[in-house]
Structures are given as C-alpha cells and as structure tokens.
Scaffold this motif. Structure first.
Motif, PDB file in Angstrom:
ATOM      1  N   ASP A  71       1.905  -5.050  14.255  1.00 15.15           N
ATOM      2  CA  ASP A  71       0.773  -5.984  14.226  1.00 15.15           C
ATOM      3  C   ASP A  71       0.365  -6.385  12.816  1.00 15.15           C
ATOM      4  O   ASP A  71      -0.824  -6.412  12.473  1.00 15.15           O
ATOM      5  CB  ASP A  71      -0.428  -5.412  14.989  1.00 15.15           C
ATOM      6  N   ALA A  72       1.347  -6.712  11.989  1.00 17.33           N
ATOM      7  CA  ALA A  72       1.096  -7.168  10.624  1.00 17.33           C
ATOM      8  C   ALA A  72       2.103  -8.275  10.312  1.00 17.33           C
ATOM      9  O   ALA A  72       2.951  -8.606  11.142  1.00 17.33           O
ATOM     10  CB  ALA A  72       1.237  -6.014   9.638  1.00 17.33           C
ATOM     11  N   ASP A  73       1.993  -8.833   9.127  1.00 14.13           N
ATOM     12  CA  ASP A  73       2.958  -9.832   8.679  1.00 14.13           C
ATOM     13  C   ASP A  73       3.173  -9.689   7.180  1.00 14.13           C
ATOM     14  O   ASP A  73       2.600  -8.813   6.536  1.00 14.13           O
ATOM     15  CB  ASP A  73       2.541 -11.251   9.082  1.00 14.13           C
ATOM     16  N   LEU A  74       4.005 -10.561   6.628  1.00 14.42           N
ATOM     17  CA  LEU A  74       4.352 -10.454   5.209  1.00 14.42           C
ATOM     18  C   LEU A  74       3.148 -10.606   4.288  1.00 14.42           C
ATOM     19  O   LEU A  74       3.160 -10.076   3.175  1.00 14.42           O
ATOM     20  CB  LEU A  74       5.418 -11.491   4.856  1.00 14.42           C
ATOM     21  N   SER A  75       2.108 -11.295   4.715  1.00 17.09           N
ATOM     22  CA  SER A  75       0.925 -11.456   3.858  1.00 17.09           C
ATOM     23  C   SER A  75       0.195 -10.133   3.649  1.00 17.09           C
ATOM     24  O   SER A  75      -0.614 -10.016   2.728  1.00 17.09           O
ATOM     25  CB  SER A  75      -0.032 -12.498   4.443  1.00 17.09           C
ATOM     26  N   CYS A  76       0.486  -9.136   4.461  1.00 14.82           N
ATOM     27  CA  CYS A  76      -0.135  -7.812   4.330  1.00 14.82           C
ATOM     28  C   CYS A  76       0.581  -6.932   3.307  1.00 14.82           C
ATOM     29  O   CYS A  76       0.056  -5.881   2.922  1.00 14.82           O
ATOM     30  CB  CYS A  76      -0.132  -7.101   5.683  1.00 14.82           C
ATOM     31  N   VAL A  77       1.771  -7.333   2.874  1.00 22.12           N
ATOM     32  CA  VAL A  77       2.569  -6.500   1.969  1.00 22.12           C
ATOM     33  C   VAL A  77       1.935  -6.487   0.583  1.00 22.12           C
ATOM     34  O   VAL A  77       1.661  -7.535  -0.002  1.00 22.12           O
ATOM     35  CB  VAL A  77       4.026  -6.997   1.904  1.00 22.12           C
ATOM     36  N   VAL A  78       1.697  -5.294   0.061  1.00 21.83           N
ATOM     37  CA  VAL A  78       1.084  -5.137  -1.258  1.00 21.83           C
ATOM     38  C   VAL A  78       2.074  -4.624  -2.304  1.00 21.83           C
ATOM     39  O   VAL A  78       1.809  -4.701  -3.497  1.00 21.83           O
ATOM     40  CB  VAL A  78      -0.160  -4.215  -1.213  1.00 21.83           C
ATOM     41  N   ARG A  79       3.220  -4.094  -1.848  1.00 22.63           N
ATOM     42  CA  ARG A  79       4.209  -3.576  -2.799  1.00 22.63           C
ATOM     43  C   ARG A  79       5.593  -3.583  -2.163  1.00 22.63           C
ATOM     44  O   ARG A  79       5.747  -3.224  -0.998  1.00 22.63           O
ATOM     45  CB  ARG A  79       3.851  -2.154  -3.209  1.00 22.63           C
ATOM     46  N   THR A  80       6.570  -3.996  -2.959  1.00 21.07           N
ATOM     47  CA  THR A  80       7.972  -3.869  -2.556  1.00 21.07           C
ATOM     48  C   THR A  80       8.719  -3.121  -3.653  1.00 21.07           C
ATOM     49  O   THR A  80       8.345  -3.181  -4.826  1.00 21.07           O
ATOM     50  CB  THR A  80       8.646  -5.241  -2.329  1.00 21.07           C
ATOM     51  N   ARG A  81       9.774  -2.427  -3.236  1.00 20.11           N
ATOM     52  CA  ARG A  81      10.662  -1.739  -4.168  1.00 20.11           C
ATOM     53  C   ARG A  81      12.081  -2.119  -3.793  1.00 20.11           C
ATOM     54  O   ARG A  81      12.485  -1.903  -2.644  1.00 20.11           O
ATOM     55  CB  ARG A  81      10.488  -0.224  -4.071  1.00 20.11           C
ATOM     56  N   MET A  82      12.805  -2.686  -4.737  1.00 18.97           N
ATOM     57  CA  MET A  82      14.172  -3.108  -4.482  1.00 18.97           C
ATOM     58  C   MET A  82      15.128  -2.234  -5.287  1.00 18.97           C
ATOM     59  O   MET A  82      15.027  -2.158  -6.513  1.00 18.97           O
ATOM     60  CB  MET A  82      14.354  -4.582  -4.870  1.00 18.97           C
ATOM     61  N   TYR A  83      16.008  -1.573  -4.570  1.00 20.37           N
ATOM     62  CA  TYR A  83      17.038  -0.734  -5.180  1.00 20.37           C
ATOM     63  C   TYR A  83      18.344  -1.517  -5.098  1.00 20.37           C
ATOM     64  O   TYR A  83      18.807  -1.833  -3.995  1.00 20.37           O
ATOM     65  CB  TYR A  83      17.146   0.596  -4.429  1.00 20.37           C
TER      66      TYR A  83
END
Length: 136
Positions: A71-83
């Motif tokens: 029950d969320a979407d991409l606008s809720c994302v506060v942090r990403t980590r790309m390896y």
C-alpha cells in the motif's frame, strides 16, 4: 518468542527468498524496507544480461510492485542503495533511477561491489520508504 504486531510482508517469488529465508519487502507501521532487489526475469533467469540500464529498470519495477503490495508507491521512497559491479556505467544505472524518481528524488547511494549472486547481474537495489498521511 515475541514478534512485532502489525507486520506485513510481500514476496516476489524469487528462488532465493525461500532458500535464504527473507521477504521482498516488509512494512511495520509507516516504515517499509525493500530488500536487495536483483534484475530477475519472471522465469527466474537474469533479466537483460549485459544491459545496465535495462537491469536497473527491472529492479525498480520489482521494487515498485513490492511497494504497491504494501500500500505504498515510489513517492514514499526516502532512500535507495544501488550496488553495481561496474561503477563506470553509473550513467546507465542513473538514467533508470532518474526515470523512476525524478518527481520525488530520494537520498541515494551507488557503490561498486566485486560481484553479485549471479555473474550476469550488474546491479542490486535496496529501498526504504515511509508512508505519510495515508499516502499513496
């Protein structure tokens, strides 16, 4: 054993989830953590071997579905980590990140690692989200 109440989990069906014992995403209250997400095709194979942009895009699609399941979407994302396995391809990975987050950019990190679980995988991505004011 005491566990958390109100915990929701989602699974993508990746073979490693049951083998290793983890879920794709977990929501506790307003906080969501999406586990390291690799570019896995629906049949379980590596998606688009050799294509950094397509692999990153596939990871974000899987993350987007996990968020929706919780029950969320991409606008809720506060942090990403790309390896990533080749930091010289940062622009290709970054292009996919931009396409998914340009309107609501999270804090992010991109780090080069020696390798991932399959040598054909070029990227794995984690995401943290917070659902505020009943968003979405």
């Amino acid at each position: 054993m005491v566990g958390l109440t109100g915990v929701r989990r989602t699974f993508s069906g990746a073979p490693w989830e049951s083998q290793v014992g983890y879920c794709r995403g977990i929501r506790v209250g307003d906080q969501i953590c999406i586990t390291g997400t690799a570019p896995v095709a629906p049949d379980g194979s590596v998606f688009a071997p050799g294509d950094a942009y397509a692999q990153a895009k596939r990871c974000f699609e899987i993350i987007q579905q996990a968020l929706k399941d919780l029950d969320a979407d991409l606008s809720c994302v506060v942090r990403t980590r790309m390896y990533v396995t080749d930091i010289h391809r940062w622009a290709e990975f970054g292009q996919a990140h931009h396409e998914f987050f340009a309107e609501h950019p999270p804090a992010t990190t991109m780090v080069e690692v020696q390798r991932l679980i399959d040598p054909a995988m070029l990227i794995e991505i984690e995401a943290d989200a917070i659902v505020v004011n009943n968003n979405p």
